[in-house]
Design a protein around this motif. Structure first.
Motif, PDB file in Angstrom:
ATOM      1  N   GLY A  24      44.872  90.089  -0.635  1.00  0.00           N
ATOM      2  CA  GLY A  24      45.706  91.241  -0.934  1.00  0.00           C
ATOM      3  C   GLY A  24      45.190  92.468  -0.211  1.00  0.00           C
ATOM      4  N   LEU A  25      45.258  92.471   1.096  1.00  0.00           N
ATOM      5  CA  LEU A  25      44.753  93.579   1.896  1.00  0.00           C
ATOM      6  C   LEU A  25      45.687  94.768   1.783  1.00  0.00           C
ATOM      7  CD1 LEU A  25      42.552  94.415   3.924  1.00  0.00           C
ATOM      8  CD2 LEU A  25      44.066  93.602   5.725  1.00  0.00           C
ATOM      9  N   GLN A  26      45.102  95.934   1.565  1.00  0.00           N
ATOM     10  CA  GLN A  26      45.877  97.166   1.460  1.00  0.00           C
ATOM     11  C   GLN A  26      45.371  98.148   2.508  1.00  0.00           C
ATOM     12  OE1 GLN A  26      45.526  98.660  -2.520  1.00  0.00           O
ATOM     13  NE2 GLN A  26      46.256  96.792  -3.456  1.00  0.00           N
ATOM     14  N   VAL A  27      46.187  99.153   2.796  1.00  0.00           N
ATOM     15  CA  VAL A  27      45.804 100.157   3.772  1.00  0.00           C
ATOM     16  C   VAL A  27      44.688 101.044   3.223  1.00  0.00           C
ATOM     17  CG1 VAL A  27      46.609 102.178   5.056  1.00  0.00           C
ATOM     18  CG2 VAL A  27      48.027 100.137   4.941  1.00  0.00           C
ATOM     19  N   SER A  28      44.764 101.396   1.942  1.00  0.00           N
ATOM     20  CA  SER A  28      43.714 102.224   1.350  1.00  0.00           C
ATOM     21  C   SER A  28      43.475 101.798  -0.089  1.00  0.00           C
ATOM     22  CB  SER A  28      44.096 103.709   1.411  1.00  0.00           C
ATOM     23  OG  SER A  28      45.235 103.950   0.620  1.00  0.00           O
ATOM     24  N   TYR A  29      42.279 102.112  -0.556  1.00  0.00           N
ATOM     25  CA  TYR A  29      41.861 101.791  -1.915  1.00  0.00           C
ATOM     26  C   TYR A  29      41.348 103.062  -2.575  1.00  0.00           C
ATOM     27  CZ  TYR A  29      42.092  96.932  -0.382  1.00  0.00           C
ATOM     28  OH  TYR A  29      42.527  95.720   0.103  1.00  0.00           O
ATOM     29  N   PRO A  30      41.337 103.124  -3.902  1.00  0.00           N
ATOM     30  CA  PRO A  30      40.909 104.352  -4.591  1.00  0.00           C
ATOM     31  C   PRO A  30      39.500 104.819  -4.220  1.00  0.00           C
ATOM     32  CG  PRO A  30      41.982 102.875  -6.137  1.00  0.00           C
ATOM     33  CD  PRO A  30      41.838 102.130  -4.845  1.00  0.00           C
ATOM     34  N   ALA A 120      45.667  95.545   8.632  1.00  0.00           N
ATOM     35  CA  ALA A 120      44.253  95.717   8.986  1.00  0.00           C
ATOM     36  C   ALA A 120      44.094  96.786  10.074  1.00  0.00           C
ATOM     37  CB  ALA A 120      43.656  94.398   9.445  1.00  0.00           C
ATOM     38  N   THR A 121      45.009  96.826  11.016  1.00  0.00           N
ATOM     39  CA  THR A 121      44.941  97.833  12.079  1.00  0.00           C
ATOM     40  C   THR A 121      45.142  99.237  11.503  1.00  0.00           C
ATOM     41  OG1 THR A 121      45.761  96.217  13.668  1.00  0.00           O
ATOM     42  CG2 THR A 121      45.931  98.530  14.296  1.00  0.00           C
ATOM     43  N   THR A 122      46.072  99.361  10.582  1.00  0.00           N
ATOM     44  CA  THR A 122      46.308 100.655   9.942  1.00  0.00           C
ATOM     45  C   THR A 122      45.112 101.061   9.095  1.00  0.00           C
ATOM     46  OG1 THR A 122      48.680 100.174   9.901  1.00  0.00           O
ATOM     47  CG2 THR A 122      47.902 101.947   8.473  1.00  0.00           C
ATOM     48  N   ARG A 123      44.530 100.102   8.363  1.00  0.00           N
ATOM     49  CA  ARG A 123      43.345 100.411   7.548  1.00  0.00           C
ATOM     50  C   ARG A 123      42.182 100.834   8.438  1.00  0.00           C
ATOM     51  NH1 ARG A 123      40.951 100.864   3.004  1.00  0.00           N
ATOM     52  NH2 ARG A 123      38.912  99.983   2.538  1.00  0.00           N
ATOM     53  N   LYS A 124      42.038 100.197   9.585  1.00  0.00           N
ATOM     54  CA  LYS A 124      40.956 100.593  10.491  1.00  0.00           C
ATOM     55  C   LYS A 124      41.164 102.036  10.953  1.00  0.00           C
ATOM     56  CE  LYS A 124      38.241  99.630  14.466  1.00  0.00           C
ATOM     57  NZ  LYS A 124      37.751  98.718  15.420  1.00  0.00           N
ATOM     58  N   ALA A 125      42.406 102.410  11.219  1.00  0.00           N
ATOM     59  CA  ALA A 125      42.686 103.792  11.617  1.00  0.00           C
ATOM     60  C   ALA A 125      42.301 104.758  10.497  1.00  0.00           C
ATOM     61  CB  ALA A 125      44.159 103.945  11.989  1.00  0.00           C
ATOM     62  N   VAL A 126      42.561 104.378   9.257  1.00  0.00           N
ATOM     63  CA  VAL A 126      42.156 105.209   8.112  1.00  0.00           C
ATOM     64  C   VAL A 126      40.632 105.329   8.078  1.00  0.00           C
ATOM     65  CG1 VAL A 126      42.072 105.289   5.582  1.00  0.00           C
ATOM     66  CG2 VAL A 126      44.212 104.732   6.734  1.00  0.00           C
ATOM     67  N   MET A 127      39.932 104.223   8.313  1.00  0.00           N
ATOM     68  CA  MET A 127      38.463 104.237   8.305  1.00  0.00           C
ATOM     69  C   MET A 127      37.913 105.131   9.422  1.00  0.00           C
ATOM     70  SD  MET A 127      37.303 102.446   5.778  1.00  0.00           S
ATOM     71  CE  MET A 127      38.686 102.990   4.789  1.00  0.00           C
ATOM     72  N   VAL A 128      38.543 105.073  10.594  1.00  0.00           N
ATOM     73  CA  VAL A 128      38.106 105.926  11.706  1.00  0.00           C
ATOM     74  C   VAL A 128      38.297 107.395  11.331  1.00  0.00           C
ATOM     75  CG1 VAL A 128      38.658 106.595  14.088  1.00  0.00           C
ATOM     76  CG2 VAL A 128      38.452 104.191  13.492  1.00  0.00           C
ATOM     77  N   GLY A 129      39.404 107.702  10.676  1.00  0.00           N
ATOM     78  CA  GLY A 129      39.643 109.078  10.223  1.00  0.00           C
ATOM     79  C   GLY A 129      38.609 109.534   9.208  1.00  0.00           C
ATOM     80  N   LEU A 130      38.279 108.662   8.257  1.00  0.00           N
ATOM     81  CA  LEU A 130      37.246 109.005   7.274  1.00  0.00           C
ATOM     82  C   LEU A 130      35.895 109.193   7.951  1.00  0.00           C
ATOM     83  CD1 LEU A 130      38.004 106.614   4.265  1.00  0.00           C
ATOM     84  CD2 LEU A 130      38.054 109.101   4.246  1.00  0.00           C
ATOM     85  N   TYR A 131      35.594 108.328   8.893  1.00  0.00           N
ATOM     86  CA  TYR A 131      34.310 108.381   9.607  1.00  0.00           C
ATOM     87  C   TYR A 131      34.168 109.715  10.336  1.00  0.00           C
ATOM     88  CZ  TYR A 131      30.398 106.353  12.266  1.00  0.00           C
ATOM     89  OH  TYR A 131      29.174 106.085  12.798  1.00  0.00           O
ATOM     90  N   SER A 132      35.229 110.102  11.034  1.00  0.00           N
ATOM     91  CA  SER A 132      35.197 111.378  11.754  1.00  0.00           C
ATOM     92  C   SER A 132      35.214 112.555  10.787  1.00  0.00           C
ATOM     93  CB  SER A 132      36.390 111.482  12.701  1.00  0.00           C
ATOM     94  OG  SER A 132      36.286 110.513  13.707  1.00  0.00           O
TER      95      SER A 132
END
Length: 167
Positions: A24-30, A120-132
């Protein structure tokens, strides 16, 4: 007749194969905003792994669909040459239906894998945004200046004036 039974068993195995368990992969989690830089980097790497696995499933599904079509063609041709098609009504239709079901299943697996790649690609983009956003990619601050051991600075009021050189 023996070949027909073997082909029927192979087709049944293809049709009854259970689908790969989809996470159940989601783009973002709480808890994403509370992740530290290391956790964000690990999650980004995990998304790369998920994309690679999903792409492998797409390739496997495409191969299964091609194999099912080839198996159906070979089975019908073999039954035709052996004279089974004339003695067993519906044998060719059974082989073609089995191949069609295997192709349909392969298309379903492909669609699920492609959806997982997109998530997964969208979630990675979210992670890159959080990282930056957390400044994880910023260089570390330089250490504060510490005078060498044994060095004592003179109090500011007791300093003697320094004459500028003339010349």
């Amino acid at each position: 007749m023996k070949r027909t039974i073997i082909m029927a068993a192979a087709a049944s195995a293809l049709m009854l194969a259970s689908p790969a368990s989809a996470q159940g992969l989601q783009v973002s989690y709480p808890g994403d905003a509370q992740m530290d830089c290391n956790a964000i980097a690990n999650e980004s790497a995990r998304m790369d792994q998920i994309v690679a696995e999903a792409n492998a499933r797409v390739v496997k599904a495409d191969g299964s669909a091609q194999g099912a079509g080839l198996a159906s063609t070979v089975a019908v041709e073999g039954m035709l040459r052996a004279g089974v098609l004339g003695r067993v009504p519906g044998a060719g239709m059974f082989a073609n239906n089995a191949a069609a079901m295997a192709k349909q299943r392969a298309a379903q697996v492909r669609a699920e894998a492609e959806a997982q790649v997109q998530t997964a690609t969208t979630r990675k983009a979210v992670m890159v945004g959080l990282y930056s956003g957390k400044g994880c990619d910023a260089p570390p601050a330089p250490p504060a200046y510490e005078p060498p051991a044994g060095y004592e600075a003179a109090p500011a009021g007791d300093a003697a004036p320094v004459d500028a050189p003339t010349g």
